[in-house]
Design an enzyme around this catalytic site. Structure first.
Site, PDB file in Angstrom:
ATOM      1  N   ASP A  10       0.886  -1.153   0.000  1.00  0.00           N
ATOM      2  CA  ASP A  10       0.000   0.000   0.000  1.00  0.00           C
ATOM      3  C   ASP A  10       0.935   1.217   0.000  1.00  0.00           C
ATOM      4  OD1 ASP A  10      -2.289   1.669   0.506  1.00  0.00           O
ATOM      5  OD2 ASP A  10      -1.682   1.731   2.605  1.00  0.00           O
ATOM      6  N   LEU A  11       0.426   2.380  -0.341  1.00  0.00           N
ATOM      7  CA  LEU A  11       1.297   3.566  -0.410  1.00  0.00           C
ATOM      8  C   LEU A  11       1.150   4.458   0.838  1.00  0.00           C
ATOM      9  CD1 LEU A  11       3.196   5.471  -2.046  1.00  0.00           C
ATOM     10  CD2 LEU A  11       1.148   6.441  -3.081  1.00  0.00           C
ATOM     11  N   ASP A  12      -0.065   5.034   0.976  1.00  0.00           N
ATOM     12  CA  ASP A  12      -0.290   6.004   2.059  1.00  0.00           C
ATOM     13  C   ASP A  12      -0.256   5.300   3.414  1.00  0.00           C
ATOM     14  OD1 ASP A  12      -0.765   8.261   0.310  1.00  0.00           O
ATOM     15  OD2 ASP A  12      -2.681   7.347  -0.204  1.00  0.00           O
ATOM     16  N   THR A  18       1.195  10.345   4.129  1.00  0.00           N
ATOM     17  CA  THR A  18       0.452  11.413   3.457  1.00  0.00           C
ATOM     18  C   THR A  18      -0.823  11.772   4.222  1.00  0.00           C
ATOM     19  OG1 THR A  18      -0.331   9.610   2.115  1.00  0.00           O
ATOM     20  CG2 THR A  18       1.199  11.134   1.055  1.00  0.00           C
ATOM     21  N   LYS A  46      -8.546   6.628   6.504  1.00  0.00           N
ATOM     22  CA  LYS A  46      -7.367   5.865   6.053  1.00  0.00           C
ATOM     23  C   LYS A  46      -7.778   4.656   5.230  1.00  0.00           C
ATOM     24  CE  LYS A  46      -3.998   7.450   9.378  1.00  0.00           C
ATOM     25  NZ  LYS A  46      -3.164   7.141  10.529  1.00  0.00           N
ATOM     26  N   VAL A  48      -9.529   4.576   2.675  1.00  0.00           N
ATOM     27  CA  VAL A  48     -10.853   4.769   2.077  1.00  0.00           C
ATOM     28  C   VAL A  48     -10.732   5.643   0.816  1.00  0.00           C
ATOM     29  CG1 VAL A  48     -13.024   5.965   2.573  1.00  0.00           C
ATOM     30  CG2 VAL A  48     -11.988   4.517   4.314  1.00  0.00           C
ATOM     31  N   ARG A  50     -11.422   8.427  -2.234  1.00  0.00           N
ATOM     32  CA  ARG A  50     -11.636   9.882  -2.110  1.00  0.00           C
ATOM     33  C   ARG A  50     -13.118  10.210  -1.915  1.00  0.00           C
ATOM     34  NH1 ARG A  50      -9.355  13.089  -7.011  1.00  0.00           N
ATOM     35  NH2 ARG A  50      -7.578  11.796  -6.448  1.00  0.00           N
ATOM     36  N   SER A 115      -2.603   0.532  -4.171  1.00  0.00           N
ATOM     37  CA  SER A 115      -3.069   1.712  -3.439  1.00  0.00           C
ATOM     38  C   SER A 115      -4.383   2.229  -3.999  1.00  0.00           C
ATOM     39  CB  SER A 115      -2.008   2.823  -3.547  1.00  0.00           C
ATOM     40  OG  SER A 115      -2.559   4.068  -3.166  1.00  0.00           O
ATOM     41  N   ALA A 116      -5.247   2.737  -3.103  1.00  0.00           N
ATOM     42  CA  ALA A 116      -6.533   3.306  -3.524  1.00  0.00           C
ATOM     43  C   ALA A 116      -6.353   4.698  -4.121  1.00  0.00           C
ATOM     44  CB  ALA A 116      -7.450   3.402  -2.316  1.00  0.00           C
ATOM     45  N   ASN A 119      -3.522   9.532  -6.851  1.00  0.00           N
ATOM     46  CA  ASN A 119      -2.302  10.349  -6.932  1.00  0.00           C
ATOM     47  C   ASN A 119      -1.045   9.508  -6.760  1.00  0.00           C
ATOM     48  OD1 ASN A 119      -3.471  13.115  -7.068  1.00  0.00           O
ATOM     49  ND2 ASN A 119      -4.356  12.533  -5.106  1.00  0.00           N
ATOM     50  N   LYS A 146     -10.936  -1.395  -1.092  1.00  0.00           N
ATOM     51  CA  LYS A 146     -10.630  -2.315   0.001  1.00  0.00           C
ATOM     52  C   LYS A 146     -11.763  -2.188   1.026  1.00  0.00           C
ATOM     53  CE  LYS A 146      -5.769  -1.091  -0.713  1.00  0.00           C
ATOM     54  NZ  LYS A 146      -4.627  -0.330  -0.240  1.00  0.00           N
ATOM     55  N   GLU A 170       0.258  -3.260   4.684  1.00  0.00           N
ATOM     56  CA  GLU A 170      -0.901  -2.372   4.803  1.00  0.00           C
ATOM     57  C   GLU A 170      -0.962  -1.665   6.151  1.00  0.00           C
ATOM     58  OE1 GLU A 170      -3.633  -0.896   4.016  1.00  0.00           O
ATOM     59  OE2 GLU A 170      -3.847  -1.499   1.941  1.00  0.00           O
ATOM     60  N   ASP A 171      -1.461  -0.423   6.153  1.00  0.00           N
ATOM     61  CA  ASP A 171      -1.631   0.278   7.432  1.00  0.00           C
ATOM     62  C   ASP A 171      -3.111   0.415   7.817  1.00  0.00           C
ATOM     63  OD1 ASP A 171      -2.186   2.205   5.373  1.00  0.00           O
ATOM     64  OD2 ASP A 171      -2.111   3.738   6.943  1.00  0.00           O
TER      65      ASP A 171
HETATM   66  C1  BG6 Z   1      -5.636   5.952   0.373  1.00  0.00           C
HETATM   67  C2  BG6 Z   1      -5.626   6.826   1.618  1.00  0.00           C
HETATM   68  O1  BG6 Z   1      -4.388   5.398   0.171  1.00  0.00           O
HETATM   69  O2  BG6 Z   1      -5.991   6.740  -0.771  1.00  0.00           O
HETATM   70  C3  BG6 Z   1      -6.987   7.501   1.772  1.00  0.00           C
HETATM   71  O3  BG6 Z   1      -5.346   6.043   2.757  1.00  0.00           O
HETATM   72  C4  BG6 Z   1      -7.330   8.282   0.516  1.00  0.00           C
HETATM   73  O4  BG6 Z   1      -6.967   8.344   2.897  1.00  0.00           O
HETATM   74  C5  BG6 Z   1      -7.275   7.354  -0.698  1.00  0.00           C
HETATM   75  O5  BG6 Z   1      -8.625   8.845   0.628  1.00  0.00           O
HETATM   76  C6  BG6 Z   1      -7.565   8.064  -2.016  1.00  0.00           C
HETATM   77  O6  BG6 Z   1      -6.551   8.985  -2.270  1.00  0.00           O
HETATM   78  P1  BG6 Z   1      -6.537  10.077  -3.418  1.00  0.00           P
HETATM   79  O7  BG6 Z   1      -5.098  10.505  -3.481  1.00  0.00           O
HETATM   80  O8  BG6 Z   1      -6.975   9.400  -4.680  1.00  0.00           O
HETATM   81  O9  BG6 Z   1      -7.472  11.149  -2.996  1.00  0.00           O
HETATM   82 MG    MG Z   2      -2.751   3.124   3.600  1.00  0.00          MG
END
Ligand code: BG6
Ligand code: MG
Length: 218
Positions: A10-12, A18, A46, A48, A50, A115-116, A119, A146, A170-171
């Site tokens: 996972d990224l964030d 972030t 987290k 979830v 956007r 990652s969800a 960005n 997820k 994963e966090d």
């Molecule tokens: C997840 C984050 O990785 O990405 C969430 O944990 C975030 O908090 C989701 O809402 C979507 O991110 P983005 O960058 O597409 O707004």
């Molecule tokens: Mg995460």
């Protein structure tokens, strides 16, 4: 136990923190709409998507909006968030990540992103880590969030590796559940209080070497 052939990250919250930038941007939006948004509220966002994050935020503020208005707000929030992430550098990579990934590469373990975030590529470019991934699955490539396993199954598929040969990092609780739903093993990054279903929970990847990693699953 099946051999480990791939790791899906996972990224964030796993590679970079972030959440603090998401928080600033969501809080600004909530304040503009006339209510407060706390750090505790931010925990609920987290992992979830956007749009789902915006729905939760509006639930907290007890505000109902049309789909069109919501899309506009989500876009505004993202514009503010992007202002922070374009300033990110490799200094913001979380402890142990770079060393552990280089060890995985040395051991011929494949690496994917799961990652969800829409960005994700921008962030990986900013922190100079885009080149290490053999497959990239982000919020632009999947339909289900997820704990649905789609993100991780797509990652395994792009790598050409069976789910039972993959380990997810994963966090978020929903992320660990997604890994389980995908038939993968997982490592939780954070606290056992919400990541207890993972095979192992650690604060971060600091000091994690390949030998220790493999032993977790023996
Ligand atoms: C997840 C984050 O990785 O990405 C969430 O944990 C975030 O908090 C989701 O809402 C979507 O991110 P983005 O960058 O597409 O707004
Ligand atoms: Mg995460």
């Amino acid at each position: 136990m099946s051999e480990i052939k791939a790791c899906i990250f996972d990224l964030d919250g796993v590679i970079v923190d972030t959440a603090k930038y998401h928080y600033i941007a969501w809080k600004a939006l909530a304040n503009k709409l006339g209510f407060d948004f706390t750090l505790e509220d931010n925990e609920r966002l987290k992992g979830v998507s956007r749009m789902r994050s915006l729905e939760i935020l509006l639930e907290i503020g007890k505000i109902e909006l049309s789909q069109k208005e919501m899309e506009k707000l989500a876009q505004k929030k993202n514009e503010q968030y992007v202002k922070y992430i374009v300033k990110m550098t490799a200094d913001e990579i979380l402890p142990g990540v770079v060393d552990f990934i280089s060890e995985l590469k040395e051991q011929n373990i494949k690496i994917a992103l799961g990652s969800a975030s829409k960005n994700a590529v921008l962030i990986l470019e900013q922190i100079n880590l885009l080149h290490v991934f053999d497959a990239l699955v982000d919020g632009t490539k999947v339909k289900s969030a997820k704990p649905n396993p789609e993100i991780f199954l797509k990652g395994a598929d792009e790598l050409g590796i069976s789910p039972d040969n993959c380990v997810v990092f994963e966090d978020a609780e929903a992320g660990i559940e997604a890994a389980i739903n995908a038939g993968m093993r997982s490592i939780g990054i954070g606290s056992p209080s919400n990541l207890g279903k993972a095979n192992k929970v650690m604060k971060d990847m600091k000091g994690l070497d390949f030998e220790t990693f493999i032993k977790i699953f023996n």
